[in-house]
Design a protein around this motif. Structure first.
Motif, PDB file in Angstrom:
ATOM      1  N   LYS A  39      18.167  48.270  20.810  1.00 44.78           N
ATOM      2  CA  LYS A  39      17.959  49.563  20.828  1.00 44.78           C
ATOM      3  C   LYS A  39      19.106  50.450  20.238  1.00 44.78           C
ATOM      4  CE  LYS A  39      14.792  50.853  22.039  1.00 44.78           C
ATOM      5  NZ  LYS A  39      13.623  51.395  21.424  1.00 44.78           N
ATOM      6  N   LEU A  40      20.283  50.013  20.572  1.00 48.41           N
ATOM      7  CA  LEU A  40      21.494  50.752  19.810  1.00 48.41           C
ATOM      8  C   LEU A  40      21.400  50.891  18.621  1.00 48.41           C
ATOM      9  CD1 LEU A  40      24.527  51.872  20.649  1.00 48.41           C
ATOM     10  CD2 LEU A  40      25.066  49.352  19.641  1.00 48.41           C
ATOM     11  N   LEU A  41      20.993  49.736  17.832  1.00 50.92           N
ATOM     12  CA  LEU A  41      21.024  49.787  16.176  1.00 50.92           C
ATOM     13  C   LEU A  41      19.670  50.589  15.905  1.00 50.92           C
ATOM     14  CD1 LEU A  41      21.826  46.038  15.640  1.00 50.92           C
ATOM     15  CD2 LEU A  41      23.257  47.794  15.445  1.00 50.92           C
ATOM     16  N   GLU A  42      18.640  50.750  16.540  1.00 52.44           N
ATOM     17  CA  GLU A  42      17.577  51.514  16.076  1.00 52.44           C
ATOM     18  C   GLU A  42      18.123  53.117  16.134  1.00 52.44           C
ATOM     19  OE1 GLU A  42      14.084  51.499  18.460  1.00 52.44           O
ATOM     20  OE2 GLU A  42      13.844  49.637  18.262  1.00 52.44           O
ATOM     21  N   GLY A  43      19.077  53.437  16.869  1.00 53.94           N
ATOM     22  CA  GLY A  43      19.416  54.797  16.696  1.00 53.94           C
ATOM     23  C   GLY A  43      20.911  55.060  16.047  1.00 53.94           C
ATOM     24  N   ASN A  44      21.454  53.826  15.768  1.00 52.20           N
ATOM     25  CA  ASN A  44      22.798  53.521  14.960  1.00 52.20           C
ATOM     26  C   ASN A  44      23.053  52.560  14.283  1.00 52.20           C
ATOM     27  OD1 ASN A  44      25.350  54.177  14.253  1.00 52.20           O
ATOM     28  ND2 ASN A  44      26.380  54.382  16.282  1.00 52.20           N
ATOM     29  N   ILE A  57      26.754  44.544  31.881  1.00 61.66           N
ATOM     30  CA  ILE A  57      28.071  43.549  32.410  1.00 61.66           C
ATOM     31  C   ILE A  57      27.670  42.163  32.255  1.00 61.66           C
ATOM     32  CG2 ILE A  57      28.907  42.763  34.504  1.00 61.66           C
ATOM     33  CD1 ILE A  57      28.396  45.705  35.858  1.00 61.66           C
ATOM     34  N   CYS A  58      28.700  41.466  31.724  1.00 68.77           N
ATOM     35  CA  CYS A  58      28.587  39.966  31.637  1.00 68.77           C
ATOM     36  C   CYS A  58      29.859  39.306  32.447  1.00 68.77           C
ATOM     37  CB  CYS A  58      28.877  39.676  30.038  1.00 68.77           C
ATOM     38  SG  CYS A  58      29.167  37.624  29.952  1.00 68.77           S
ATOM     39  N   ARG A  59      29.264  38.690  33.525  1.00 68.14           N
ATOM     40  CA  ARG A  59      30.430  38.080  34.314  1.00 68.14           C
ATOM     41  C   ARG A  59      31.179  36.920  33.569  1.00 68.14           C
ATOM     42  NH1 ARG A  59      28.520  37.512  40.464  1.00 68.14           N
ATOM     43  NH2 ARG A  59      30.645  36.926  40.658  1.00 68.14           N
ATOM     44  N   CYS A  60      30.581  36.287  32.536  1.00 68.92           N
ATOM     45  CA  CYS A  60      31.408  35.200  31.961  1.00 68.92           C
ATOM     46  C   CYS A  60      32.269  35.764  30.819  1.00 68.92           C
ATOM     47  CB  CYS A  60      30.382  34.306  31.062  1.00 68.92           C
ATOM     48  SG  CYS A  60      29.262  33.619  32.278  1.00 68.92           S
ATOM     49  N   GLY A  61      32.343  37.066  30.605  1.00 64.57           N
ATOM     50  CA  GLY A  61      33.308  37.665  29.839  1.00 64.57           C
ATOM     51  C   GLY A  61      33.193  37.622  28.177  1.00 64.57           C
ATOM     52  N   THR A  62      31.804  37.486  27.835  1.00 67.16           N
ATOM     53  CA  THR A  62      31.288  37.186  26.336  1.00 67.16           C
ATOM     54  C   THR A  62      31.460  38.395  25.720  1.00 67.16           C
ATOM     55  OG1 THR A  62      28.893  37.574  26.635  1.00 67.16           O
ATOM     56  CG2 THR A  62      29.716  35.315  27.334  1.00 67.16           C
ATOM     57  N   HIS A  63      31.961  39.624  26.084  1.00 70.26           N
ATOM     58  CA  HIS A  63      32.079  40.965  25.523  1.00 70.26           C
ATOM     59  C   HIS A  63      32.289  40.796  24.144  1.00 70.26           C
ATOM     60  CE1 HIS A  63      31.577  41.778  29.844  1.00 70.26           C
ATOM     61  NE2 HIS A  63      30.864  42.883  29.456  1.00 70.26           N
ATOM     62  N   PRO A  64      33.534  40.064  23.770  1.00 71.41           N
ATOM     63  CA  PRO A  64      34.090  40.177  22.336  1.00 71.41           C
ATOM     64  C   PRO A  64      33.146  39.524  21.495  1.00 71.41           C
ATOM     65  CG  PRO A  64      35.912  39.418  23.954  1.00 71.41           C
ATOM     66  CD  PRO A  64      34.670  39.441  24.602  1.00 71.41           C
ATOM     67  N   ARG A  65      32.550  38.602  21.937  1.00 68.07           N
ATOM     68  CA  ARG A  65      31.612  37.954  20.976  1.00 68.07           C
ATOM     69  C   ARG A  65      30.209  38.542  20.980  1.00 68.07           C
ATOM     70  NH1 ARG A  65      32.811  33.100  23.781  1.00 68.07           N
ATOM     71  NH2 ARG A  65      30.992  32.741  24.809  1.00 68.07           N
ATOM     72  N   ILE A  66      29.876  39.481  21.892  1.00 69.44           N
ATOM     73  CA  ILE A  66      28.869  40.471  21.962  1.00 69.44           C
ATOM     74  C   ILE A  66      28.974  41.551  20.842  1.00 69.44           C
ATOM     75  CG2 ILE A  66      27.627  42.265  23.087  1.00 69.44           C
ATOM     76  CD1 ILE A  66      27.948  40.333  25.634  1.00 69.44           C
ATOM     77  N   ILE A  67      30.058  42.000  20.967  1.00 71.61           N
ATOM     78  CA  ILE A  67      30.482  43.078  19.750  1.00 71.61           C
ATOM     79  C   ILE A  67      30.354  42.423  18.337  1.00 71.61           C
ATOM     80  CG2 ILE A  67      32.636  44.635  18.701  1.00 71.61           C
ATOM     81  CD1 ILE A  67      33.130  44.837  21.851  1.00 71.61           C
ATOM     82  N   LYS A  68      30.880  41.357  18.423  1.00 71.83           N
ATOM     83  CA  LYS A  68      31.049  40.853  17.066  1.00 71.83           C
ATOM     84  C   LYS A  68      29.621  40.209  16.447  1.00 71.83           C
ATOM     85  CE  LYS A  68      33.090  36.544  14.896  1.00 71.83           C
ATOM     86  NZ  LYS A  68      33.905  35.473  15.069  1.00 71.83           N
ATOM     87  N   ALA A  69      28.777  40.171  17.351  1.00 71.18           N
ATOM     88  CA  ALA A  69      27.172  39.647  16.977  1.00 71.18           C
ATOM     89  C   ALA A  69      26.445  41.195  16.653  1.00 71.18           C
ATOM     90  CB  ALA A  69      26.600  39.084  18.134  1.00 71.18           C
ATOM     91  N   ILE A  70      26.614  42.203  17.640  1.00 67.70           N
ATOM     92  CA  ILE A  70      26.193  43.546  16.953  1.00 67.70           C
ATOM     93  C   ILE A  70      26.821  44.014  15.595  1.00 67.70           C
ATOM     94  CG2 ILE A  70      25.827  45.814  17.999  1.00 67.70           C
ATOM     95  CD1 ILE A  70      26.121  44.762  20.627  1.00 67.70           C
ATOM     96  N   LEU A  71      27.924  43.720  15.459  1.00 71.67           N
ATOM     97  CA  LEU A  71      28.322  44.115  14.142  1.00 71.67           C
ATOM     98  C   LEU A  71      27.617  43.287  13.071  1.00 71.67           C
ATOM     99  CD1 LEU A  71      32.058  44.643  14.874  1.00 71.67           C
ATOM    100  CD2 LEU A  71      30.419  46.534  14.333  1.00 71.67           C
ATOM    101  N   LEU A  72      27.296  42.121  13.282  1.00 72.70           N
ATOM    102  CA  LEU A  72      26.565  41.322  12.177  1.00 72.70           C
ATOM    103  C   LEU A  72      25.144  41.552  12.536  1.00 72.70           C
ATOM    104  CD1 LEU A  72      26.529  38.429  10.463  1.00 72.70           C
ATOM    105  CD2 LEU A  72      26.381  37.193  12.272  1.00 72.70           C
ATOM    106  N   ALA A  73      24.575  41.694  13.539  1.00 72.84           N
ATOM    107  CA  ALA A  73      23.156  42.184  13.385  1.00 72.84           C
ATOM    108  C   ALA A  73      23.144  43.394  12.508  1.00 72.84           C
ATOM    109  CB  ALA A  73      22.622  42.509  14.831  1.00 72.84           C
ATOM    110  N   ALA A  74      23.878  44.284  12.597  1.00 73.95           N
ATOM    111  CA  ALA A  74      23.746  45.421  11.649  1.00 73.95           C
ATOM    112  C   ALA A  74      23.706  45.283  10.334  1.00 73.95           C
ATOM    113  CB  ALA A  74      25.080  46.668  12.178  1.00 73.95           C
ATOM    114  N   LYS A  75      24.652  44.154  10.085  1.00 71.25           N
ATOM    115  CA  LYS A  75      24.886  43.894   8.577  1.00 71.25           C
ATOM    116  C   LYS A  75      23.465  43.247   8.429  1.00 71.25           C
ATOM    117  CE  LYS A  75      27.932  41.606   5.508  1.00 71.25           C
ATOM    118  NZ  LYS A  75      26.760  41.174   4.579  1.00 71.25           N
ATOM    119  N   LEU A  76      22.927  42.503   8.805  1.00 72.20           N
ATOM    120  CA  LEU A  76      21.647  41.726   8.587  1.00 72.20           C
ATOM    121  C   LEU A  76      20.844  42.712   8.523  1.00 72.20           C
ATOM    122  CD1 LEU A  76      21.894  38.519  11.123  1.00 72.20           C
ATOM    123  CD2 LEU A  76      22.246  38.435   8.417  1.00 72.20           C
TER     124      LEU A  76
END
Ligand code: FES
Ligand code: FES
Length: 158
Positions: free
Chosen positions: A112-117, A132-151
Protein backbone atom coordinates in the motif's frame (compact mmCIF):
# COMPACT_ATOMS: atom_id res chain seq x y z
CA UNK A 1 -26.44 -11.04 9.80
CA UNK A 2 -25.90 -12.13 6.23
CA UNK A 3 -22.98 -10.35 4.59
CA UNK A 4 -22.12 -10.29 0.89
CA UNK A 5 -18.45 -9.67 0.31
CA UNK A 6 -15.89 -10.17 -2.36
CA UNK A 7 -12.83 -11.80 -0.85
CA UNK A 8 -9.80 -11.94 -3.12
CA UNK A 9 -12.07 -11.56 -6.17
CA UNK A 10 -14.39 -14.34 -5.00
CA UNK A 11 -18.01 -13.38 -4.26
CA UNK A 12 -18.81 -14.72 -0.80
CA UNK A 13 -21.95 -14.78 1.38
CA UNK A 14 -21.49 -15.43 5.10
CA UNK A 15 -23.82 -15.40 8.08
CA UNK A 16 -21.95 -13.87 11.05
CA UNK A 17 -22.43 -11.68 14.09
CA UNK A 18 -22.39 -8.10 12.77
CA UNK A 19 -19.87 -6.82 15.31
CA UNK A 20 -17.51 -9.77 14.99
CA UNK A 21 -14.06 -8.51 14.00
CA UNK A 22 -13.39 -8.89 10.30
CA UNK A 23 -10.22 -10.82 11.20
CA UNK A 24 -12.37 -13.61 12.64
CA UNK A 25 -14.48 -13.70 9.49
CA UNK A 26 -11.39 -13.96 7.31
CA UNK A 27 -9.61 -16.59 9.37
CA UNK A 28 -12.44 -18.71 10.77
CA UNK A 29 -15.25 -18.34 8.23
CA UNK A 30 -13.34 -17.79 4.99
CA UNK A 31 -10.48 -20.04 6.20
CA UNK A 32 -7.77 -17.67 5.00
CA UNK A 33 -5.05 -18.05 7.61
CA UNK A 34 -2.38 -15.69 6.24
CA UNK A 35 -3.79 -12.72 8.15
CA UNK A 36 -2.69 -12.97 11.78
CA UNK A 37 -3.99 -12.06 15.22
CA UNK A 38 -1.38 -10.21 17.26
CA UNK A 39 -2.50 -7.57 19.75
CA UNK A 40 -6.22 -7.36 18.99
CA UNK A 41 -6.05 -3.61 19.66
CA UNK A 42 -5.18 -2.11 16.26
CA UNK A 43 -1.60 -1.57 17.37
CA UNK A 44 0.67 -4.21 15.85
CA UNK A 45 -0.56 -4.50 12.25
CA UNK A 46 -0.41 -8.31 12.05
CA UNK A 47 -4.06 -8.37 10.94
CA UNK A 48 -3.66 -5.82 8.11
CA UNK A 49 -5.69 -6.26 4.94
CA UNK A 50 -7.52 -4.06 2.43
CA UNK A 51 -11.20 -3.12 2.41
CA UNK A 52 -12.08 -1.48 -0.90
CA UNK A 53 -8.38 -0.80 -1.33
CA UNK A 54 -7.89 0.86 2.04
CA UNK A 55 -5.37 -0.64 4.46
CA UNK A 56 -7.16 -1.50 7.71
CA UNK A 57 -6.45 -3.45 10.89
CA UNK A 58 -9.05 -6.17 10.77
CA UNK A 59 -8.93 -7.08 14.48
CA UNK A 60 -10.70 -3.81 15.21
CA UNK A 61 -13.00 -3.59 12.21
CA UNK A 62 -16.59 -4.86 12.63
CA UNK A 63 -17.56 -7.35 9.95
CA UNK A 64 -20.78 -5.50 9.15
CA UNK A 65 -18.74 -2.53 7.90
CA UNK A 66 -17.34 -4.78 5.18
CA UNK A 67 -20.77 -5.68 3.79
CA UNK A 68 -20.82 -5.17 0.02
CA UNK A 69 -17.12 -4.40 -0.06
CA UNK A 70 -14.06 -5.89 -1.64
CA UNK A 71 -11.56 -7.52 0.74
CA UNK A 72 -8.00 -8.27 -0.24
CA UNK A 73 -5.80 -10.42 1.99
CA UNK A 74 -2.21 -11.54 1.62
CA UNK A 75 -3.50 -14.55 -0.33
CA UNK A 76 -4.91 -12.16 -2.94
CA UNK A 77 -2.10 -9.59 -3.03
CA UNK A 78 -0.53 -10.88 -6.25
CA UNK A 79 -2.36 -10.63 -9.57
CA UNK A 80 -2.66 -14.39 -9.86
CA UNK A 81 -1.12 -17.58 -8.58
CA UNK A 82 1.65 -17.57 -11.17
CA UNK A 83 3.01 -14.10 -10.34
CA UNK A 84 4.44 -12.75 -7.14
CA UNK A 85 3.72 -9.18 -6.17
CA UNK A 86 6.98 -7.15 -6.24
CA UNK A 87 6.80 -6.91 -2.46
CA UNK A 88 6.61 -10.70 -2.18
CA UNK A 89 9.48 -11.09 -4.65
CA UNK A 90 11.62 -8.63 -2.70
CA UNK A 91 10.74 -10.35 0.59
CA UNK A 92 11.98 -13.62 -0.86
CA UNK A 93 15.19 -12.14 -2.25
CA UNK A 94 16.03 -10.37 1.01
CA UNK A 95 14.89 -13.34 3.12
CA UNK A 96 13.08 -11.01 5.48
CA UNK A 97 11.16 -13.23 7.92
CA UNK A 98 12.36 -14.70 11.17
CA UNK A 99 9.38 -16.38 12.88
CA UNK A 100 7.18 -14.95 10.12
CA UNK A 101 4.16 -14.13 12.23
CA UNK A 102 4.05 -10.40 11.51
CA UNK A 103 5.13 -10.61 7.90
CA UNK A 104 1.86 -10.73 5.98
CA UNK A 105 0.75 -7.56 7.73
CA UNK A 106 4.00 -5.85 6.83
CA UNK A 107 3.71 -6.94 3.19
CA UNK A 108 0.17 -5.56 2.94
CA UNK A 109 1.34 -2.27 4.46
CA UNK A 110 4.41 -2.18 2.21
CA UNK A 111 2.42 -2.77 -0.97
CA UNK A 112 0.00 0.00 0.00
CA UNK A 113 2.87 2.38 0.77
CA UNK A 114 4.36 1.78 -2.69
CA UNK A 115 1.01 2.48 -4.37
CA UNK A 116 1.08 5.99 -2.97
CA UNK A 117 4.83 6.53 -3.03
CA UNK A 118 6.71 4.61 -5.75
CA UNK A 119 10.12 5.87 -4.57
CA UNK A 120 10.06 5.93 -0.77
CA UNK A 121 13.06 6.97 1.26
CA UNK A 122 14.05 5.08 4.39
CA UNK A 123 12.36 7.80 6.42
CA UNK A 124 9.19 7.50 4.33
CA UNK A 125 9.13 3.78 5.14
CA UNK A 126 9.78 4.31 8.83
CA UNK A 127 7.11 7.01 9.04
CA UNK A 128 4.62 5.27 6.77
CA UNK A 129 4.55 1.82 8.35
CA UNK A 130 3.78 1.48 12.04
CA UNK A 131 3.57 -2.33 12.20
CA UNK A 132 5.53 -4.15 14.90
CA UNK A 133 7.92 -7.08 14.49
CA UNK A 134 8.95 -8.68 17.75
CA UNK A 135 11.79 -10.52 16.02
CA UNK A 136 13.38 -7.24 14.97
CA UNK A 137 13.37 -7.78 11.21
CA UNK A 138 12.82 -4.07 10.53
CA UNK A 139 16.22 -3.51 8.84
CA UNK A 140 15.48 -6.30 6.33
CA UNK A 141 11.92 -5.02 5.87
CA UNK A 142 13.28 -1.60 4.88
CA UNK A 143 15.78 -3.22 2.52
CA UNK A 144 13.02 -5.32 0.94
CA UNK A 145 10.70 -2.36 0.45
CA UNK A 146 13.46 -0.41 -1.29
CA UNK A 147 14.07 -3.44 -3.53
CA UNK A 148 10.33 -3.86 -4.18
CA UNK A 149 10.15 -0.25 -5.30
CA UNK A 150 12.98 -0.88 -7.73
CA UNK A 151 11.41 -4.08 -9.06
CA UNK A 152 8.09 -2.32 -9.51
CA UNK A 153 9.61 0.71 -11.20
CA UNK A 154 11.73 -1.46 -13.49
CA UNK A 155 8.54 -3.24 -14.51
CA UNK A 156 10.09 -6.57 -13.71
CA UNK A 157 7.25 -7.48 -11.39
CA UNK A 158 3.60 -6.54 -11.01
S1 FES B 1 -3.89 -7.88 15.76
FE1 FES B 1 -4.76 -6.22 14.74
S2 FES B 1 -3.34 -4.62 14.98
FE2 FES B 1 -2.55 -6.22 16.21
S1 FES C 1 9.30 -12.11 12.05
FE1 FES C 1 8.70 -12.73 14.04
S2 FES C 1 7.39 -11.14 14.74
FE2 FES C 1 8.17 -10.41 12.89
Amino acid sequence: MQLSLTINNKPTVLDVEPDMPLLWLIRDEAQLKGTKFGCGKAQCGACSLYVDGDLIRSCSYPSQMANGKKITTIEGLSEDETHLHPVQQAWLEVQVPQCGYCQSGFMMAAAKLLEGNPNPTVDDIKNGISNICRCGTHPRIIKAILLAAKLKNDGKQG
